[in-house]
Design an enzyme around this catalytic site. Structure first.
Site, short mmCIF file in Angstrom:
data_model
loop_
_atom_site.label_atom_id
_atom_site.label_comp_id
_atom_site.label_asym_id
_atom_site.label_seq_id
_atom_site.Cartn_x
_atom_site.Cartn_y
_atom_site.Cartn_z
N THR A 16 0.81 -1.22 0.00
CA THR A 16 0.00 0.00 0.00
C THR A 16 0.84 1.27 0.00
O THR A 16 2.04 1.26 0.31
CB THR A 16 -0.93 0.03 1.23
OG1 THR A 16 -0.15 0.06 2.42
CG2 THR A 16 -1.84 -1.19 1.25
N ASP A 17 0.16 2.37 -0.32
CA ASP A 17 0.77 3.69 -0.21
C ASP A 17 0.48 4.24 1.19
O ASP A 17 -0.06 3.54 2.04
CB ASP A 17 0.28 4.61 -1.32
CG ASP A 17 -1.23 4.83 -1.30
OD1 ASP A 17 -1.88 4.57 -0.26
OD2 ASP A 17 -1.77 5.27 -2.33
N MET A 18 0.80 5.47 1.42
CA MET A 18 0.63 6.05 2.76
C MET A 18 -0.84 6.16 3.18
O MET A 18 -1.14 6.24 4.37
CB MET A 18 1.30 7.42 2.82
CG MET A 18 2.82 7.29 2.75
SD MET A 18 3.69 8.85 2.91
CE MET A 18 3.29 9.29 4.59
N ALA A 19 -1.75 6.11 2.22
CA ALA A 19 -3.18 6.18 2.54
C ALA A 19 -3.77 4.79 2.80
O ALA A 19 -4.96 4.67 3.07
CB ALA A 19 -3.93 6.87 1.40
N ILE A 21 -3.93 2.41 0.55
CA ILE A 21 -4.52 1.93 -0.70
C ILE A 21 -3.45 1.20 -1.50
O ILE A 21 -2.30 1.64 -1.54
CB ILE A 21 -5.09 3.12 -1.51
CG1 ILE A 21 -6.21 3.79 -0.71
CG2 ILE A 21 -5.58 2.68 -2.88
CD1 ILE A 21 -6.70 5.10 -1.31
#
Length: 131
Positions: A16-19, A21
């Site tokens: 995932t990314d920082m969000a 997602i």
């Protein structure tokens, strides 16, 4: 065309990314793992094929990002595949969370020599692909 093949995927933090997602390129990893599993389940030994100077190479990917997967999601990669002529292998792949479509791709793979020249897959191996 083959019956659908199912490959389970769990979304981990590293996906995932920082969000939280799933990073877009990781869907390509998920569908690659599913294709690799299909190759193995069909009894195609890619190391032995390489010794015969034959390798599979992805030549085209047409991808649609439909929705987002998130940290902790349990996904399924559904794949249908078929041989298209003596060199190409077509994969229709979908990544689902339950019944929700997240990602879909149409992938074309080809058989080539290790030197990069198109090469016919031997008939005995091609028959395993459904062509």
């Amino acid at each position: 065309m083959s019956e659908p093949h199912s490959f389970p995927v769990t979304v981990y933090y590293e996906d995932t990314d920082m969000a939280g997602i799933v990073y877009y390129a990781n869907y390509l990893r998920y569908i690659e793992r599913a294709r690799s599993t299909i190759v193995e389940e069909l009894g195609l030994d890619q190391r032995a094929m390489r010794e015969m100077d034959i390798v599979f190479v992805v030549t085209r990917v047409e991808a649609d990002y439909v929705s987002s997967a998130r940290l902790g999601d349990r996904l399924t990669v559904q794949t249908r595949h078929y041989a298209k002529g003596p060199v190409r292998w077509i994969f229709e792949q979908e990544v689902l969370r339950g019944d929700t479509l997240i990602f879909k791709a149409l992938v074309t793979a080809a058989t080539m020599s290790t030197g990069g020249k198109p090469m016919r897959l031997p008939a005995e191996l091609r028959s395993r692909l459904g062509g």
